[in-house]
Design an enzyme around this catalytic site. Structure first.
Site, short mmCIF file in Angstrom:
data_model
loop_
_atom_site.label_atom_id
_atom_site.label_comp_id
_atom_site.label_asym_id
_atom_site.label_seq_id
_atom_site.Cartn_x
_atom_site.Cartn_y
_atom_site.Cartn_z
N ARG A 74 0.85 -1.19 0.00
CA ARG A 74 0.00 0.00 0.00
C ARG A 74 0.88 1.24 0.00
O ARG A 74 1.64 1.46 0.95
CB ARG A 74 -0.93 -0.01 1.21
CG ARG A 74 -1.74 1.26 1.31
CD ARG A 74 -2.82 1.22 2.39
NE ARG A 74 -3.46 2.52 2.43
CZ ARG A 74 -3.47 3.35 3.47
NH1 ARG A 74 -2.93 3.00 4.62
NH2 ARG A 74 -4.03 4.52 3.39
N TYR A 300 -5.02 0.74 15.25
CA TYR A 300 -3.85 0.77 16.11
C TYR A 300 -4.16 0.45 17.56
O TYR A 300 -3.49 -0.34 18.20
CB TYR A 300 -3.17 2.15 16.03
CG TYR A 300 -2.44 2.37 14.74
CD1 TYR A 300 -1.11 1.97 14.60
CD2 TYR A 300 -3.06 2.96 13.64
CE1 TYR A 300 -0.43 2.16 13.41
CE2 TYR A 300 -2.38 3.15 12.44
CZ TYR A 300 -1.07 2.74 12.34
OH TYR A 300 -0.40 2.92 11.16
N GLU A 358 -3.76 -0.49 7.75
CA GLU A 358 -2.57 -0.18 8.55
C GLU A 358 -2.74 -0.79 9.92
O GLU A 358 -3.83 -0.80 10.47
CB GLU A 358 -2.40 1.33 8.79
CG GLU A 358 -1.96 2.13 7.60
CD GLU A 358 -1.81 3.63 7.93
OE1 GLU A 358 -1.60 3.99 9.11
OE2 GLU A 358 -1.91 4.42 6.98
#
Ligand code: PNW
Length: 452
Positions: A74, A300, A358
């Site tokens: 990505r 995250y 992510e």
């Protein structure tokens, strides 16, 4: 419990954080150049002028990814490298850079997943208000068209925009990221609305000008409320909070995701934000809800919540050591359950496959006396978060890919080079790359197709 055979194992980075060459090859300045070159904005006044010098060293970086065995990478494009003034004249040298990089990735057997906008607004457009200017949707469509025409014969996985809450929340509301504004809430909601319209025009441009079937999304993020126990009341309360729009800030996931998937803003947000909500039309909402193909989510962290006597989520009080264990970046406490609940709840509500676009952690990594970079914390982090995804898949969530943030240590925005997220260590004085222990761990895990 296992990951599906066709699961997309990947890694990620973004243009401004790794490319450097900020004034080479005809590139125009972006709002992040301006911000990071302004003294006092970034840790020790670091900037992205050189970064990882990926602009010149990309063949080495692609080789590192090939040896890692990732199926996908990505990456993001620098808008002002392609159109230096944001609109108008196209910079052939900039397009050629991405052309070559994409060919290099494909030759290495790596599928490029391209993000059009990862925060580096051309300065010329920031000067005209950036996301506060409703013309941003047309500027973005022009850029997306140029990109789709040139790269859309080989690229068919796209994300239009990375992390709206960080762009508007940290850039326009709190002023800690570029463009460093502190706008009243009504203007933040206006910027948010214009951003979503830009996304919609981006989707249209990609669908009309790229070749063949396209997979398109935008990358969301949030900080998850995690049910502190498996008592149904706690789960319900945390889920309700996750999709609620109560606070006058930009981290309300449903404010961003509901319009895109359902074509309307959440009722509670419309009520709570009242007169601050910008005027919008049905045509706007139709544009914003141009169909997308998957949910992309940058995951995250999160923190535990319990239901109070009214069934409302209340954050669990913790004593000393709150948020431990944590990464070196202060907001990033290690919370593998966050990725479990995020994938469960998003797949339930939006009924689209989810990609973790992510996930990663920053750590105190350095090259040890033996020449290696030992990062057992990151290995444990990866193991725990991936086990959580595995469990979520087993419990019915449709998760189709995972991108570790990041392939390289890089320019961590307002934290500069202090925070190291990479699977590969970068010595910024020599630009030497050293794969960390976690790189080899991830490589072996990909080769096996899952955890041991
Ligand atoms: C993401 N938060 O940003 C970005 O997409 C990356 O460019 C960045 O390097 C990475 O995460 C690590 O920070 C975030 O405050 C910034 O929760 C802030 C938050 C989340 C993500």
């Amino acid at each position: 419990m296992a990951f599906p055979q066709n699961f997309t194992w990947g890694t990620a980075a973004a243009a401004y954080q790794i490319e450097g060459a900020w004034n080479e090859g005809g590139r125009g300045p972006s709002a992040w150049d301006t911000f990071s070159q302004t003294p006092g904005k970034v840790f020790e006044n670091h900037n992205g002028n050189e970064a990882c010098d990926h602009y010149h060293r990309w063949p080495e970086d692609v080789a590192l990814m090939q040896q890692l065995g990732v199926k996908a990478y990505r990456m993001s494009l620098s808008w002002s490298r392609i159109i230096p003034e944001g609109t108008g004249t196209v910079n052939e040298e900039g397009l050629k850079f991405y052309d070559d990089l994409i060919d290099g990735l494909l030759a290495a057997g790596i599928t490029p997943w391209v993000t059009l906008f990862h925060w580096d607004m051309p300065q010329a457009l920031q000067d005209r208000g950036g996301f506060l200017n409703s013309d941003v949707a047309e500027w973005f469509a022009e850029y997306a068209t140029v990109v789709a025409k040139r790269l859309g014969d080989r690229v068919n996985h796209w994300m239009t925009i990375n992390e709206p809450p960080v762009i508007v929340g940290m850039g326009y509301q709190e002023g800690v990221f570029a463009p460093g504004l502190k706008e009243p809430y009504a203007n933040c909601l206006l910027a948010a609305h214009n951003l979503l319209r830009a996304h919609g025009r981006g989707v249209q441009a990609l669908r009309s000008h790229a070749k063949g079937p396209q997979q398109i999304s935008l990358a969301h993020t949030a900080r998850e409320p995690i049910p502190a126990t498996h008592v149904p009341a706690d789960i319900e309360a945390a889920r309700a909070l996750y999709f609620s729009c109560e606070e006058r800030r930009m981290w309300n996931l449903a404010w961003w995701a509901d319009p895109v998937v359902f074509g309307h803003y959440p009722e509670d947000g419309l009520r709570n934000f009242g007169a601050d909500v910008p005027k919008f039309t049905d045509a706007d909402m139709a544009l914003i809800s141009e169909p997308i193909d998957f949910m992309a989510f940058n995951c995250y962290t999160g923190s535990p919540f319990k239901a109070n006597t009214e069934g409302k989520a209340k954050e669990v009080e913790r004593g000393y050591g709150w948020g431990n264990p944590r990464a070196t970046l202060s907001w990033l406490n290690i919370a593998p359950d966050a990725i479990y609940w995020a994938t469960q709840w998003q797949s339930e509500r939006y009924k689209l496959p989810v990609v973790i676009s992510e996930n990663g952690m920053s750590n105190t990594d350095w090259v040890h006396l033996d020449g290696k970079v030992h990062d057992p914390q990151r290995i444990d982090f990866l193991h725990r978060y991936l086990a959580s995804i595995e469990k979520s898949i087993a419990d019915g969530a449709d998760v189709m890919g995972y991108f570790y943030w990041s392939i390289l240590d890089n320019f961590e925005w307002a934290e500069g080079y202090k925070e190291r997220f990479g699977l590969v260590h970068v010595d910024y004085t020599t630009q030497k790359r050293t794969p960390k222990d976690s790189y080899y761990w991830y490589r072996d895990m990909i080769a096996r197709g899952g955890l041991e």
